[in-house]
Enzyme design. Structure first.
Site, PDB file in Angstrom:
ATOM      1  N   GLN A 168       0.758  -1.262   0.076  1.00  0.00           N
ATOM      2  CA  GLN A 168       0.039  -0.125   0.056  1.00  0.00           C
ATOM      3  C   GLN A 168       0.867   1.210   0.050  1.00  0.00           C
ATOM      4  O   GLN A 168       1.897   1.429   0.627  1.00  0.00           O
ATOM      5  CB  GLN A 168      -1.107   0.026   1.235  1.00  0.00           C
ATOM      6  CG  GLN A 168      -1.462   1.278   1.676  1.00  0.00           C
ATOM      7  CD  GLN A 168      -0.783   1.820   2.730  1.00  0.00           C
ATOM      8  OE1 GLN A 168      -0.531   1.228   3.937  1.00  0.00           O
ATOM      9  NE2 GLN A 168      -0.581   3.157   2.570  1.00  0.00           N
ATOM     10  N   CYS A 169       0.495   2.275  -0.602  1.00  0.00           N
ATOM     11  CA  CYS A 169       1.125   3.529  -0.792  1.00  0.00           C
ATOM     12  C   CYS A 169       0.246   4.737  -0.749  1.00  0.00           C
ATOM     13  O   CYS A 169      -1.060   4.463  -0.132  1.00  0.00           O
ATOM     14  CB  CYS A 169       2.064   3.662  -1.869  1.00  0.00           C
ATOM     15  SG  CYS A 169       1.456   3.789  -3.604  1.00  0.00           S
ATOM     16  N   HIS A 170       0.467   5.749  -1.337  1.00  0.00           N
ATOM     17  CA  HIS A 170      -0.560   6.733  -1.321  1.00  0.00           C
ATOM     18  C   HIS A 170      -1.825   6.580  -2.471  1.00  0.00           C
ATOM     19  O   HIS A 170      -2.685   6.696  -1.956  1.00  0.00           O
ATOM     20  CB  HIS A 170       0.233   8.314  -1.524  1.00  0.00           C
ATOM     21  CG  HIS A 170      -0.458   9.355  -1.595  1.00  0.00           C
ATOM     22  ND1 HIS A 170      -0.037  10.649  -1.932  1.00  0.00           N
ATOM     23  CD2 HIS A 170      -1.915   9.721  -0.847  1.00  0.00           C
ATOM     24  CE1 HIS A 170      -1.229  11.427  -1.552  1.00  0.00           C
ATOM     25  NE2 HIS A 170      -2.141  10.911  -0.983  1.00  0.00           N
ATOM     26  N   ILE A 197      -3.950   4.660   0.074  1.00  0.00           N
ATOM     27  CA  ILE A 197      -4.554   5.000   1.514  1.00  0.00           C
ATOM     28  C   ILE A 197      -5.559   6.306   1.317  1.00  0.00           C
ATOM     29  O   ILE A 197      -6.460   6.380   1.769  1.00  0.00           O
ATOM     30  CB  ILE A 197      -3.458   5.582   2.498  1.00  0.00           C
ATOM     31  CG1 ILE A 197      -4.177   5.534   3.900  1.00  0.00           C
ATOM     32  CG2 ILE A 197      -2.691   6.705   1.867  1.00  0.00           C
ATOM     33  CD1 ILE A 197      -3.256   5.844   4.872  1.00  0.00           C
TER      34      ILE A 197
END
Length: 211
Positions: A168-170, A197
């Site tokens: 998971q990242c931005h 996210i």
């Protein structure tokens, strides 16, 4: 599990072992009742694309008894099916069959924020890896996620390569790159969180700040 092919089927040295979950058996029996007749047939192409249909036993077919449920495969598909697992997943967005086949090359799979939440709520065993910076995590983070720093990298490399890992990242681009890296390191159940996210904040938990 698997039994020998019926008389008249194409000859293979060892019948493939196929595992069908209880959820999949229920869904198959319901679909078979609607289809009217025949057993579930699984076709597996040389690029490991799957086709599921219902029909009668035919010449050259291999019939596998999976705990009272018969699965039919043509000879070529049978040679690609050993160790195959068939499951049925009912999710908030989509429901359907999922297939895991150790003979196919692993790929990074995409997972939605709603499906990830359902997995976390169910208590499923998985690693949620945040590939952003520590500064970004001070602004917003998903509970239970682990930062992919030196310690996080060492932790991942110590895991069984069949562990389920969600990156998971931005917004989903950095995590895709990280997922592809760990795929190259031998991990087979690798997922990228679609929308990162930012999507989690909009769809799942609006108390998490957007940035």
């Amino acid at each position: 599990m698997g039994q020998a092919p019926r008389a008249g089927a194409s000859t293979i040295m060892t019948p493939p072992r196929i595992h069908v979950s209880d959820q999949a058996k229920t869904a198959i029996r319901q679909a078979a009742a609607e289809a009217g007749d025949g057993s579930l047939r699984i076709g597996i192409s040389d690029t490991f694309e799957y086709a599921l249909s219902f029909g009668p036993f035919g010449d050259g077919d291999v019939a596998i008894d999976c705990g009272g449920l018969t699965i039919l495969l043509d000879g070529a598909s049978a040679r690609r099916a050993d160790g195959l697992s068939l499951d049925f997943v009912a999710g908030p967005e989509t429901s359907g069959f999922t297939i895991e086949n150790p003979n196919a090359a692993a790929t990074v799979q995409q997972i939605s924020v709603l499906d990830l939440k359902a997995l976390l709520d169910s208590g499923a065993m998985l690693e949620l890896i945040d590939v952003r910076t520590e500064e970004e995590r001070t602004v917003a983070r998903i509970d239970g996620s682990r930062l992919l720093d030196q310690e996080g990298h060492a932790h991942l490399m110590s895991l069984d390569r069949n562990a389920t890992v969600v990156f998971q990242c931005h917004h989903g681009s950095r995590s895709q790159a990280a997922a592809e890296y760990f795929l190259s390191e031998g991990f087979r159940r690798v997922y990228n969180l679609q929308g990162g996210i930012d999507a989690w904040s909009q769809v799942v938990d609006p108390t998490i700040p957007r940035y």
